[in-house]
Scaffold this motif. Structure first.
Motif, PDB file in Angstrom:
ATOM      1  N   SER A   1       1.193  -1.027  -0.155  1.00  0.00           N
ATOM      2  CA  SER A   1       0.133  -0.075   0.212  1.00  0.00           C
ATOM      3  C   SER A   1       0.462   1.049   0.021  1.00  0.00           C
ATOM      4  O   SER A   1       2.430   1.123   0.413  1.00  0.00           O
ATOM      5  CB  SER A   1      -0.964  -0.276   1.445  1.00  0.00           C
TER       6      SER A   1
ATOM      7  N   THR B   1       0.110  10.607  -0.284  1.00  0.00           N
ATOM      8  CA  THR B   1      -1.562  11.164  -0.179  1.00  0.00           C
ATOM      9  C   THR B   1      -1.331  12.732  -1.307  1.00  0.00           C
ATOM     10  O   THR B   1      -0.154  13.216  -1.615  1.00  0.00           O
ATOM     11  CB  THR B   1      -2.095  11.788   0.916  1.00  0.00           C
TER      12      THR B   1
ATOM     13  N   ASP C   1      -7.045   7.446   0.512  1.00  0.00           N
ATOM     14  CA  ASP C   1      -6.401   6.723  -0.486  1.00  0.00           C
ATOM     15  C   ASP C   1      -4.830   7.519  -0.201  1.00  0.00           C
ATOM     16  O   ASP C   1      -4.643   8.644   0.141  1.00  0.00           O
ATOM     17  CB  ASP C   1      -7.042   7.218  -1.689  1.00  0.00           C
ATOM     18  N   ASP C   2      -4.172   6.655   0.262  1.00  0.00           N
ATOM     19  CA  ASP C   2      -4.399   5.306   1.011  1.00  0.00           C
ATOM     20  C   ASP C   2      -3.657   4.837   2.055  1.00  0.00           C
ATOM     21  O   ASP C   2      -3.554   3.607   2.957  1.00  0.00           O
ATOM     22  CB  ASP C   2      -3.727   4.539  -0.119  1.00  0.00           C
TER      23      ASP C   2
ATOM     24  N   GLU D   1       1.082   8.053  -5.846  1.00  0.00           N
ATOM     25  CA  GLU D   1       0.330   9.326  -6.308  1.00  0.00           C
ATOM     26  C   GLU D   1       0.598   9.970  -7.470  1.00  0.00           C
ATOM     27  O   GLU D   1      -0.209  10.781  -8.183  1.00  0.00           O
ATOM     28  CB  GLU D   1      -0.544   9.999  -5.595  1.00  0.00           C
TER      29      GLU D   1
ATOM     30  N   ASP E   1      -5.927  -0.723  -2.154  1.00  0.00           N
ATOM     31  CA  ASP E   1      -5.953   0.736  -2.713  1.00  0.00           C
ATOM     32  C   ASP E   1      -7.615   0.596  -2.460  1.00  0.00           C
ATOM     33  O   ASP E   1      -8.305  -0.681  -2.120  1.00  0.00           O
ATOM     34  CB  ASP E   1      -5.763   0.993  -3.686  1.00  0.00           C
ATOM     35  N   ASN E   2      -8.151   1.604  -3.056  1.00  0.00           N
ATOM     36  CA  ASN E   2      -9.232   1.957  -2.585  1.00  0.00           C
ATOM     37  C   ASN E   2     -10.285   1.669  -3.580  1.00  0.00           C
ATOM     38  O   ASN E   2      -9.097   1.981  -5.269  1.00  0.00           O
ATOM     39  CB  ASN E   2      -9.295   3.709  -2.570  1.00  0.00           C
TER      40      ASN E   2
ATOM     41  N   TYR F   1      -7.972   4.321 -13.158  1.00  0.00           N
ATOM     42  CA  TYR F   1      -7.255   3.980 -12.065  1.00  0.00           C
ATOM     43  C   TYR F   1      -5.699   3.027 -12.222  1.00  0.00           C
ATOM     44  O   TYR F   1      -5.750   2.272 -13.307  1.00  0.00           O
ATOM     45  CB  TYR F   1      -8.164   3.175 -11.792  1.00  0.00           C
TER      46      TYR F   1
ATOM     47  N   SER G   1      -2.260   0.924  -9.649  1.00  0.00           N
ATOM     48  CA  SER G   1      -1.920   1.447  -8.351  1.00  0.00           C
ATOM     49  C   SER G   1      -0.673   1.004  -8.550  1.00  0.00           C
ATOM     50  O   SER G   1       0.286   0.956  -9.338  1.00  0.00           O
ATOM     51  CB  SER G   1      -2.917   0.140  -7.342  1.00  0.00           C
TER      52      SER G   1
ATOM     53  N   SER H   1     -14.167   9.248  -4.102  1.00  0.00           N
ATOM     54  CA  SER H   1     -12.398   9.603  -4.730  1.00  0.00           C
ATOM     55  C   SER H   1     -11.715  10.727  -4.627  1.00  0.00           C
ATOM     56  O   SER H   1     -11.703  11.216  -5.532  1.00  0.00           O
ATOM     57  CB  SER H   1     -12.363   7.796  -5.401  1.00  0.00           C
ATOM     58  N   HIS H   2     -10.354  10.751  -4.235  1.00  0.00           N
ATOM     59  CA  HIS H   2      -9.890  11.951  -4.339  1.00  0.00           C
ATOM     60  C   HIS H   2     -10.515  13.066  -3.536  1.00  0.00           C
ATOM     61  O   HIS H   2     -10.209  14.363  -4.267  1.00  0.00           O
ATOM     62  CB  HIS H   2      -9.194  11.755  -5.728  1.00  0.00           C
TER      63      HIS H   2
ATOM     64  N   GLU I   1     -13.314  12.000   1.065  1.00  0.00           N
ATOM     65  CA  GLU I   1     -13.763  10.455   1.038  1.00  0.00           C
ATOM     66  C   GLU I   1     -14.593   9.855   2.501  1.00  0.00           C
ATOM     67  O   GLU I   1     -14.483  10.360   3.128  1.00  0.00           O
ATOM     68  CB  GLU I   1     -12.716   9.585   0.594  1.00  0.00           C
TER      69      GLU I   1
END
Length: 386
Positions: A72, A76, A190-191, A225, A245-246, A298, A300, A324-325, A328
């Motif tokens: 993870s 951010t 996230d996350d 990110e 992750d989200n 998306y 990751s 998301s972003h 949240e």
């Protein structure tokens, strides 16, 4: 294999709160790394750091290879100072991909050479008493917002005297709320929620003395990110890499704020067929709610690992996130569900023994993708037309 994995919700929430209290936009992650590394050491793992601070911690298993990795990211979204404006305010550029719509009204910290300043991100026309309806009709975007510093900052000279300069990191306040009904609302889930899930899974494994057939690596990255992610933290021993992750609970998506969302593909393509199949079956065997989803916009840590040249099987386990972003929202049920699945996965037996080596001669032990023939009953029922 234990089927009654107990995840401590109080521990998970405590770790999430602690993480949210530390600002860690990409490029400013040292303190989050320090806190996470200390917790991993407290849980008995030896911590190895890359030069810039990505974390790799190994929990020994019965065999060294084919090791499994869980990953993870600690970094951010955030912003940087683009320009010191003549009016004493700051033009910003985003760190990571997020909309200026969610920046408007945010409280923030500016990290300068002379200290930390507080401020608010506002639209260029922020006063309804002055601009009336223009407040609502002005464009939205990063060029249409500015950061008002809560200090004597009337012009560029004042900003310079404060020590504020182009390139300074700006951290956005998370403003977290933990509700009694299990919902959690905050920026930066996230996350940091994914990091808390990993720590909670590890805590449960230690508490319940879970043994694993192979070594497991607990990886925490610092540049997901901005697309860097797990490019420099994976070792050759790791054959399978599962990102936490989200997931996006939005119209047109199948993600949920409850249970595990197993992501089958993102914008970089499908995840590993065999690893996804195993994770889905583990949910069924152990009574964990699961739904599958596919994401168009998306990527990751898993994608960055493969793009960096690591030949690893990849999968993505997600906890459903609404908005998301932005601001949240998640539910504790999903976080606990993902943590349980991580433990069940790590204690499950190795099925593809060939994965212990990066390459092997010939087809012996290589996988199959055999799909059973679908049952087709073409006989119409009574009363139906043929």
């Amino acid at each position: 294999m234990s089927s009654a994995i107990s995840i401590d919700p109080h521990y998970l929430v405590a770790r999430l709160k602690a993480l949210l209290a530390i600002a860690s936009p990409t490029g400013f992650t040292d303190e989050a790394v320090r806190q996470t590394a200390r917790e991993l050491e407290r849980l008995g793992l030896e911590v190895v750091l890359t030069r810039r601070g990505a974390i790799r911690a190994r929990r020994p298993g019965a065999a060294r290879r084919p090791a499994r990795g869980i990953v993870s990211h600690l970094d951010t979204l955030g912003a940087q100072v683009k320009l010191l404006k003549p009016n004493g305010r700051l033009e910003l550029v985003p760190i990571g991909h997020w909309s200026a719509r969610f920046a408007e009204g945010a409280r923030a910290s500016i990290f300068s050479v002379k200290g930390t300043y507080r401020g608010s991100i506002l639209p260029l026309k922020a006063s309804g008493h002055t601009f009336n309806e223009e407040v609502d009709t002005q464009p939205s975007g990063w060029r249409h917002v500015e950061l008002r510093v809560d200090a004597l900052a009337r012009n560029q000279h004042d900003l310079t005297q404060l020590g504020i300069d182009v390139g300074d990191i700006v951290a956005i306040d998370p403003a977290p709320e933990f509700l009694e009904n299990g919902f959690i609302v905050s920026r930066h889930l996230d996350d940091k929620a994914g990091v808390a899930v990993m720590l909670a899974a590890l805590e449960a494994m230690n508490r319940e003395r879970v043994e694993t057939p192979v070594d497991t690596y607990w990886l925490f990255t610092i540049g997901e990110e901005v697309g860097v992610g797990a490019s420099a933290v994976v070792t050759p021993d790791i054959a399978s890499l599962v990102a936490i992750d989200n997931g996006t609970t939005a119209p047109g998506q199948n993600s949920s704020e409850f249970g595990v969302t197993l992501v089958m593909a993102d914008q970089t393509g499908p995840f590993d067929y065999h690893l996804c199949k195993k994770l889905f079956e583990l949910c069924g065997t152990n009574g964990i709610r699961v739904q599958k989803d596919v994401f168009r916009y998306y990527r990751s840590d898993a994608a960055s690992a493969v793009e960096a040249g690591h030949d690893v099987r990849t999968a993505l386990l997600a906890f459903g996130v609404d908005a998301s972003h932005g601001y949240e929202r998640i539910h504790l049920h999903a976080l606990i569900s993902v943590a349980k699945l991580v433990v069940h996965y790590l204690q499950s037996q190795i099925e593809i023994e060939r994965d212990a080596e990066e390459t092997a001669v010939g087809l012996k032990g290589f996988t199959h993708q055999k799909v059973p023939e679908a049952e087709q009953d073409l006989t119409p029922e009574d009363g139906q037309e043929g």
